[in-house]
Design a protein around this motif. Structure first.
Motif, PDB file in Angstrom:
ATOM      1  N   ALA A 126       5.097   4.630   8.097  1.00 22.22           N
ATOM      2  CA  ALA A 126       4.851   3.250   8.518  1.00 22.22           C
ATOM      3  C   ALA A 126       6.024   2.701   9.321  1.00 22.22           C
ATOM      4  O   ALA A 126       5.839   2.082  10.377  1.00 22.22           O
ATOM      5  N   THR A 127       7.232   2.935   8.847  1.00 21.11           N
ATOM      6  CA  THR A 127       8.407   2.449   9.560  1.00 21.11           C
ATOM      7  C   THR A 127       8.573   3.156  10.892  1.00 21.11           C
ATOM      8  O   THR A 127       8.968   2.541  11.881  1.00 21.11           O
ATOM      9  N   HIS A 128       8.257   4.442  10.931  1.00 21.51           N
ATOM     10  CA  HIS A 128       8.376   5.183  12.179  1.00 21.51           C
ATOM     11  C   HIS A 128       7.381   4.671  13.221  1.00 21.51           C
ATOM     12  O   HIS A 128       7.708   4.562  14.405  1.00 21.51           O
ATOM     13  N   GLY A 129       6.177   4.341  12.789  1.00 21.69           N
ATOM     14  CA  GLY A 129       5.189   3.788  13.711  1.00 21.69           C
ATOM     15  C   GLY A 129       5.629   2.448  14.280  1.00 21.69           C
ATOM     16  O   GLY A 129       5.459   2.181  15.477  1.00 21.69           O
ATOM     17  N   ILE A 130       6.198   1.606  13.434  1.00 22.47           N
ATOM     18  CA  ILE A 130       6.690   0.315  13.909  1.00 22.47           C
ATOM     19  C   ILE A 130       7.914   0.505  14.799  1.00 22.47           C
ATOM     20  O   ILE A 130       8.057  -0.155  15.830  1.00 22.47           O
ATOM     21  N   ALA A 131       8.807   1.428  14.427  1.00 22.45           N
ATOM     22  CA  ALA A 131      10.024   1.666  15.216  1.00 22.45           C
ATOM     23  C   ALA A 131       9.696   2.243  16.592  1.00 22.45           C
ATOM     24  O   ALA A 131      10.391   1.954  17.567  1.00 22.45           O
ATOM     25  N   LEU A 180       0.825  -1.200   0.000  1.00 23.43           N
ATOM     26  CA  LEU A 180       0.000   0.000   0.000  1.00 23.43           C
ATOM     27  C   LEU A 180       0.865   1.259   0.000  1.00 23.43           C
ATOM     28  O   LEU A 180       0.526   2.247  -0.653  1.00 23.43           O
ATOM     29  N   ALA A 181       1.987   1.212   0.702  1.00 20.60           N
ATOM     30  CA  ALA A 181       2.880   2.372   0.718  1.00 20.60           C
ATOM     31  C   ALA A 181       3.491   2.618  -0.658  1.00 20.60           C
ATOM     32  O   ALA A 181       3.701   3.765  -1.062  1.00 20.60           O
ATOM     33  N   ILE A 190      15.602   4.710   6.691  1.00 17.73           N
ATOM     34  CA  ILE A 190      15.899   3.508   5.902  1.00 17.73           C
ATOM     35  C   ILE A 190      14.614   2.947   5.292  1.00 17.73           C
ATOM     36  O   ILE A 190      14.592   2.548   4.116  1.00 17.73           O
ATOM     37  N   GLY A 191      13.531   2.933   6.053  1.00 15.88           N
ATOM     38  CA  GLY A 191      12.247   2.467   5.525  1.00 15.88           C
ATOM     39  C   GLY A 191      11.733   3.343   4.405  1.00 15.88           C
ATOM     40  O   GLY A 191      11.193   2.862   3.412  1.00 15.88           O
ATOM     41  N   ALA A 192      11.903   4.673   4.547  1.00 20.77           N
ATOM     42  CA  ALA A 192      11.476   5.594   3.490  1.00 20.77           C
ATOM     43  C   ALA A 192      12.272   5.367   2.213  1.00 20.77           C
ATOM     44  O   ALA A 192      11.709   5.364   1.110  1.00 20.77           O
ATOM     45  N   ALA A 240       4.949   7.750  -1.793  1.00 15.14           N
ATOM     46  CA  ALA A 240       5.294   6.401  -1.341  1.00 15.14           C
ATOM     47  C   ALA A 240       6.417   6.446  -0.310  1.00 15.14           C
ATOM     48  O   ALA A 240       6.381   5.733   0.693  1.00 15.14           O
ATOM     49  N   ALA A 241       7.415   7.286  -0.545  1.00 18.40           N
ATOM     50  CA  ALA A 241       8.510   7.417   0.417  1.00 18.40           C
ATOM     51  C   ALA A 241       8.000   8.004   1.731  1.00 18.40           C
ATOM     52  O   ALA A 241       8.408   7.569   2.820  1.00 18.40           O
TER      53      ALA A 241
END
Length: 142
Positions: free
Chosen positions: A96-101, A23-24, A117-119, A89-90
Motif C-alpha cells: 500500500a505504501t509503495h503504491g502511494i509512494a 484493512l492492512a 517505513i510503511g511496512a 499485514a506488513a
C-alpha cells in the motif's frame, strides 16, 4: 461551494488512507474471507451468498486466531500465531505504501525507503492490535 470541495477531498483521502491502513492490519482474515467469498461466488453461491460466506470466513479466521492466542499456554506458539497474522499485514502495508509512494515521488530509492517505513508501521500496529486483543485476560502459565 468552491471552498468546501478541497476540504471534502482531503477528508475522503484521509478516510481511504485510514480504511487501507485498517484493512492492512487485518490482512490475513481479510485475505482468507475474500478468497473464500470469491470461491463460493464462482461455485454458484451468488453475490449475496459469496459476501456472507466471505464475511463469516473472515470473522472465523480472526476468531480462531484470538482463541488460539487466549488458550495456547506456550509463549513460542503464541509468537508463531502473532507472526502468522502480522507478516501478511506488513506485506500489505509495504504494498500500500509503495503504491502511494510511486504516485508521490519519482525516485525509486525514496519509494523503497517510504515503503519499508510503511511496512514497519503497519506490522507494528498489527502486532500491537492482534496481541493486545488477546492478552487482556488473566496471565497464562508457561
Amino acid at each position: 461551494m468552491l471552498f468546501f470541495a478541497p476540504l471534502l477531498i482531503l477528508g475522503a483521502i484521509g478516510f481511504f488512507c485510514w480504511l487501507l491502513f485498517t484493512l492492512a492490519v487485518f490482512a490475513l482474515p481479510a485475505f482468507v474471507g475474500f478468497t473464500i467469498g470469491v470461491w463460493s461466488f464462482h461455485t454458484g453461491a451468488g453475490v449475496l451468498g459469496g459476501i456472507l460466506i466471505g464475511l463469516a470466513t473472515a470473522g472465523l479466521t480472526f476468531g480462531i486466531g484470538q482463541l488460539l492466542l487466549a488458550f495456547v499456554p506456550w509463549t513460542w506458539a503464541r509468537l508463531l500465531i502473532v507472526t502468522a497474522y502480522t507478516a501478511p499485514a506488513a506485506a500489505a502495508g509495504y504494498s500500500a505504501t509503495h503504491g502511494i509512494a510511486q504516485m508521490a515521488m519519482p525516485s525509486p530509492a525514496w519509494q523503497m525507503i517510504f515503503s519499508i517505513i510503511g511496512a514497519i508501521a503497519v506490522g507494528v500496529t498489527a502486532l500491537i492490535r492482534i496481541s493486545g486483543m488477546a492478552f487482556t485476560g488473566q496471565p497464562h502459565r508457561a
